[in-house]
Motif scaffolding. Sequence first.
Motif, short mmCIF file in Angstrom:
data_model
loop_
_atom_site.label_atom_id
_atom_site.label_comp_id
_atom_site.label_asym_id
_atom_site.label_seq_id
_atom_site.Cartn_x
_atom_site.Cartn_y
_atom_site.Cartn_z
N GLY A 1 4.43 26.86 37.64
CA GLY A 1 4.26 28.02 36.80
C GLY A 1 5.56 28.49 36.16
O GLY A 1 6.64 28.38 36.75
N LEU A 2 5.44 29.01 34.94
CA LEU A 2 6.54 29.64 34.22
C LEU A 2 6.16 31.07 33.88
O LEU A 2 5.13 31.30 33.24
CB LEU A 2 6.84 28.89 32.92
N LEU A 3 6.96 32.02 34.33
CA LEU A 3 6.81 33.41 33.92
C LEU A 3 7.83 33.66 32.81
O LEU A 3 9.04 33.69 33.06
CB LEU A 3 7.05 34.35 35.09
N TRP A 4 7.34 33.82 31.59
CA TRP A 4 8.19 34.01 30.42
C TRP A 4 8.10 35.48 30.01
O TRP A 4 7.05 35.96 29.62
CB TRP A 4 7.73 33.07 29.32
N GLU A 5 9.21 36.17 30.14
CA GLU A 5 9.29 37.59 29.81
C GLU A 5 10.37 37.81 28.75
O GLU A 5 11.22 36.94 28.53
CB GLU A 5 9.59 38.40 31.07
N PRO A 6 10.38 38.96 28.09
CA PRO A 6 11.41 39.20 27.07
C PRO A 6 12.84 39.14 27.58
O PRO A 6 13.77 38.94 26.79
CB PRO A 6 11.07 40.61 26.56
N ASP A 7 13.01 39.26 28.92
CA ASP A 7 14.36 39.24 29.46
C ASP A 7 14.68 37.97 30.24
O ASP A 7 15.70 37.91 30.94
CB ASP A 7 14.60 40.46 30.34
N GLY A 8 13.84 36.95 30.16
CA GLY A 8 14.18 35.71 30.84
C GLY A 8 12.99 34.90 31.30
O GLY A 8 11.83 35.25 31.05
N TYR A 9 13.29 33.79 31.99
CA TYR A 9 12.30 32.83 32.45
C TYR A 9 12.40 32.66 33.96
O TYR A 9 13.50 32.54 34.50
CB TYR A 9 12.54 31.46 31.82
N SER A 10 11.26 32.60 34.64
CA SER A 10 11.22 32.37 36.08
C SER A 10 10.30 31.20 36.37
O SER A 10 9.25 31.05 35.73
CB SER A 10 10.72 33.61 36.83
N ILE A 11 10.68 30.37 37.33
CA ILE A 11 9.91 29.18 37.68
C ILE A 11 9.32 29.33 39.09
O ILE A 11 10.00 29.79 40.02
CB ILE A 11 10.79 27.92 37.64
N TYR A 12 8.06 28.92 39.24
CA TYR A 12 7.35 28.96 40.51
C TYR A 12 6.72 27.59 40.78
O TYR A 12 6.15 26.97 39.88
CB TYR A 12 6.25 30.02 40.48
N ILE A 13 6.84 27.14 42.01
CA ILE A 13 6.22 25.87 42.42
C ILE A 13 5.42 26.12 43.69
O ILE A 13 5.96 26.59 44.69
CB ILE A 13 7.29 24.78 42.67
#
Length: 315
Positions: free
Chosen positions: A240-252
């Motif tokens: 998963g990728l959480l794409w927000e206006p202040d950055g990107y976060s990765i989840y596995i």
Amino acid sequence: MTTVLIAAGLCLAARGHVTLDAYPVACKEAATVADRAPSLLPVGKSFKLVWHDEFDGTTLDESKWSYRTNFWGRNAHWFAKPEDGCVEVKDGVVKLKVKKLPNGQFVSPQLQTGELMWDVPNLENPKGFWYLGKRMKPKFAHRYGYYECRCRLQQQPGWWSAFWMQTEMQGACLDPGLAGIEQDIMESFDPGEIIVSSYHYNGYGPDYRGFHIPAAYDEKPRYDGKLTLDLDKTVYHTFGLLWEPDGYSIYIDGRFRGKNDKAVSHIPEFLLVSTECKWYRKNRMTGKADPALEQAAAAKDDFVVDYVRVYDIVQ
């Protein structure tokens, strides 16, 4: 001496392999599609499902997906075409397969919901100075939110698999907020191994820039070699990728791998689930193929995708 860097509060060893249990659990199950595997959504936020493909039926839904078949205006010999029979939809999954064609060429498929400049074929006899053919509207492109793929990795070496995103405007200007970036959510270059998530912007030439998640991969001294995450290649995993206006976060598999706030794209991007035979792009079929491809093709190896889902953040 082994260099140790810190990322997301974790100790990551260079030249080493990291196991999934090194990362904190940060998602919870959400049954968003009836009678299908639940999504693993980041805690602390509310989400709304806005697009998905569960790969039901017996054929690829071409209202959602297209085949990537060109590369900078020319036919890409290493990308499988629909008639090559390398995409199979059956039993609620899509299988992307590697295949050796009768002429000895190895191919595997790339599926996408949009296109960028290198997908557009050149016109054979242009009437003016414009050599590019007709652009196609994206079948799906989206900005921000949560992007998720549940899949089982390829089993044989010699080719690789990926879940990623691009933009129609890739490299059109040197502002990644306006032109977008390439977001490599998952790449597996070897069976059972996931490399760091990579992000690329400003095109792919002299202006190229990039960064990674975990962010420690961007620090100096750089890792001497690649940082990989070991996964069981025989079972399904959720990326998963959480794409927000202040950055990107990765989840596995529901675990938080890290965040980076560099070069945030602020325009819609399209999805890709893809495979590729190793080194064909570089050698353009003039070099010798990876011998492992023979074994992968003979074994009818495949990259299996259970679903792709996109969520808006509604908190």
